[in-house]
Design a protein around this motif. Structure first.
Motif, short mmCIF file in Angstrom:
data_model
loop_
_atom_site.label_atom_id
_atom_site.label_comp_id
_atom_site.label_asym_id
_atom_site.label_seq_id
_atom_site.Cartn_x
_atom_site.Cartn_y
_atom_site.Cartn_z
N ASP A 24 0.83 -1.21 0.00
CA ASP A 24 0.00 0.00 0.00
C ASP A 24 0.86 1.26 0.00
OD1 ASP A 24 -2.30 -1.50 -0.02
OD2 ASP A 24 -2.60 -1.43 2.15
N ARG A 85 -18.66 -6.16 -11.41
CA ARG A 85 -18.76 -7.22 -10.40
C ARG A 85 -19.63 -8.38 -10.87
NH1 ARG A 85 -20.38 -5.43 -4.61
NH2 ARG A 85 -19.50 -7.46 -4.11
N ALA A 133 -14.14 -0.81 -6.17
CA ALA A 133 -13.51 -1.40 -4.98
C ALA A 133 -13.09 -2.85 -5.26
CB ALA A 133 -14.48 -1.34 -3.80
N SER A 134 -13.93 -3.59 -5.97
CA SER A 134 -13.60 -4.96 -6.33
C SER A 134 -12.39 -4.99 -7.26
CB SER A 134 -14.81 -5.61 -7.00
OG SER A 134 -14.54 -6.95 -7.35
N ARG A 136 -9.96 -2.74 -7.42
CA ARG A 136 -8.76 -2.43 -6.63
C ARG A 136 -8.26 -3.66 -5.89
NH1 ARG A 136 -11.45 2.44 -5.53
NH2 ARG A 136 -12.23 1.58 -3.58
N SER A 137 -9.19 -4.46 -5.36
CA SER A 137 -8.78 -5.68 -4.65
C SER A 137 -8.03 -6.62 -5.57
CB SER A 137 -10.01 -6.39 -4.08
OG SER A 137 -10.64 -5.61 -3.09
N ARG A 138 -8.48 -6.74 -6.79
CA ARG A 138 -7.83 -7.65 -7.73
C ARG A 138 -6.47 -7.14 -8.17
NH1 ARG A 138 -12.76 -8.87 -7.17
NH2 ARG A 138 -13.53 -10.95 -7.66
N HIS A 140 -4.52 -5.62 -6.14
CA HIS A 140 -3.70 -6.01 -4.99
C HIS A 140 -3.35 -7.49 -5.08
CE1 HIS A 140 -2.54 -5.98 -0.65
NE2 HIS A 140 -2.93 -7.24 -0.74
N TRP A 141 -4.34 -8.33 -5.42
CA TRP A 141 -4.08 -9.77 -5.50
C TRP A 141 -3.03 -10.08 -6.55
CZ3 TRP A 141 -9.89 -11.59 -5.70
CH2 TRP A 141 -10.47 -11.34 -4.46
N HIS A 144 0.12 -10.00 -4.86
CA HIS A 144 0.07 -11.02 -3.81
C HIS A 144 0.46 -12.39 -4.37
CE1 HIS A 144 -1.69 -13.51 -0.55
NE2 HIS A 144 -2.19 -14.22 -1.53
N ARG A 347 -4.93 -15.52 1.38
CA ARG A 347 -5.81 -14.39 1.62
C ARG A 347 -6.45 -14.51 3.00
NH1 ARG A 347 -8.34 -15.08 -3.65
NH2 ARG A 347 -10.37 -14.92 -2.68
#
Length: 366
Positions: A24, A85, A133-134, A136-138, A140-141, A144, A347
């Motif tokens: 982040d 989504r 938001a979904s 952005r999560s992906r 990040h993944w 990861h 996760r």
């Protein structure tokens, strides 16, 4: 030679603790300026095609270049993302409403940091806000999973959990592998996804997972062989994402829930109108809608210029489930799995523990 850090992957990372916070911070840092080449006397010029280069058979491949990437990002954020989504699971809708930025991130025409910084944290439209938001999560993944390959480079070649060694044959069944690679398995939705991938170089994530799972469970192919077929077809091939996902969808990590996708159910759920399947399998034009995903049950199946299924998908799934259950029995399996969760992360929270055998989901209806 100095290479500025441009993603969240940390070389020689001792522990995954604190990785997310570090990611982040990096993504929030200012973007780096593009290098100035002319003062160094470097003029790249045009890139010519080598003599004898074969014509690219992937006619629908996305166009490259930074300008194309910037246009995609702008169109996604200004409207295409609205149904993201709910659209991402279906290959037809996903081709329109997914960002389609993955080739640009893989090849570097856009950076992950600039994409993350371009995505607004708030949006007045609730649906758009949830979709972003979904997304952005992906993003990040993405890093990861890439970190997993940095932490364990051998997972491109060896089962992450050694208990799976010897589970599948070392040498792939040549006929099954060839049918999978060509999109001629006789299972319509699987073949439609593979033929689309041949023609476009892209497929949405859920269908990528289904393809790998079908290859590993129903066709019982070594994951390395089927994984190489897909790797060569993806325009956005990224080893750090691809190989952890290949092992995850093949059930060899010891960390993740095993999901045995039902390819017929997936076709019924993700291609309800049948338009996607019919686009890529024109030889099924005469099959009625109600039997499009199971043409072998149609009375006119013998007249079709389409192969019969190379496996009974339901029976193959049951046999795969039994074989995987046999490997996953016993405390020794789970003791090793606990160590893998600690070392490689997931996760889940860092102190998460794998579920006992009776709670492991092998979902034949997924």
């Amino acid at each position: 030679w100095h290479e500025p850090v441009q993603n969240g992957v940390v070389r020689r990372l001792a522990s995954r603790d604190g990785w997310a916070a570090r990611f982040d911070r990096l993504m929030a840092a200012p973007e780096l300026a593009a290098p100035r080449l002319s003062p160094l006397g470097i003029e790249p010029g045009a890139i010519g095609a080598p003599p004898g280069l074969a014509v690219d058979p992937c006619a629908g491949r996305q166009r490259g270049g930074r300008a194309a990437g910037e246009r995609l990002l702008e169109s996604f954020l200004s409207g295409r993302a609205q149904p993201y989504r709910r659209a991402m699971s279906a290959p037809g809708l996903g081709a329109v409403h997914c960002s389609r930025l993955s080739p640009h991130l893989a090849h570097g025409t856009l950076s992950l940091r600039e994409v993350i910084r371009a995505v607004p944290q708030h949006h007045p439209d609730r649906g758009m806000a949830e979709s972003l938001a979904s997304f952005r999560s992906r993003l990040h993944w993405r890093d990861h999973f890439t970190q997993k390959l940095e932490d364990a480079p051998a997972l491109e070649h060896r089962n992450l959990h050694p208990a799976h060694d010897g589970l599948r044959p070392e040498v792939a069944d040549a006929a099954r592998l060839a049918a999978f690679a060509a999109g001629e398995t006789g299972i319509p939705f699987v073949d439609a996804c593979l033929r689309c991938l041949h023609a476009t170089g892209w497929m949405n994530f859920r269908m990528r997972a289904m393809l790998q799972a079908v290859a590993s469970y129903h066709l019982w192919l070594p994951w390395r062989d089927s994984g190489m077929v897909l790797a060569r077809l993806f325009t956005d091939y990224e080893p750090g994402i691809h190989w952890p996902q290949v092992q995850m969808q093949s059930g060899t990590t010891g960390i993740n829930t095993v999901r045995i996708y039902n390819p017929v159910k997936q076709g019924l759920d993700q291609d309800r109108s049948g338009a996607f399947t019919r686009t890529w399998l024109p030889e099924l034009a005469a099959v009625p809608d109600t039997l499009l995903q199971t043409p072998w049950a149609w009375e006119g199946a013998g007249r079709l210029a389409y192969p019969a299924p190379i496996v009974d998908h339901a029976a193959a799934a049951r046999e795969a489930k039994a074989r995987v259950h046999a490997v996953r029995r016993g405390d020794a399996y789970f003791e090793t799995a606990r160590g893998l969760v600690t070392k490689h992360g997931s996760r889940k929270r860092p102190d998460a523990r794998p579920a006992p055998p009776r709670q492991l989901a092998l979902d034949l209806g997924e």
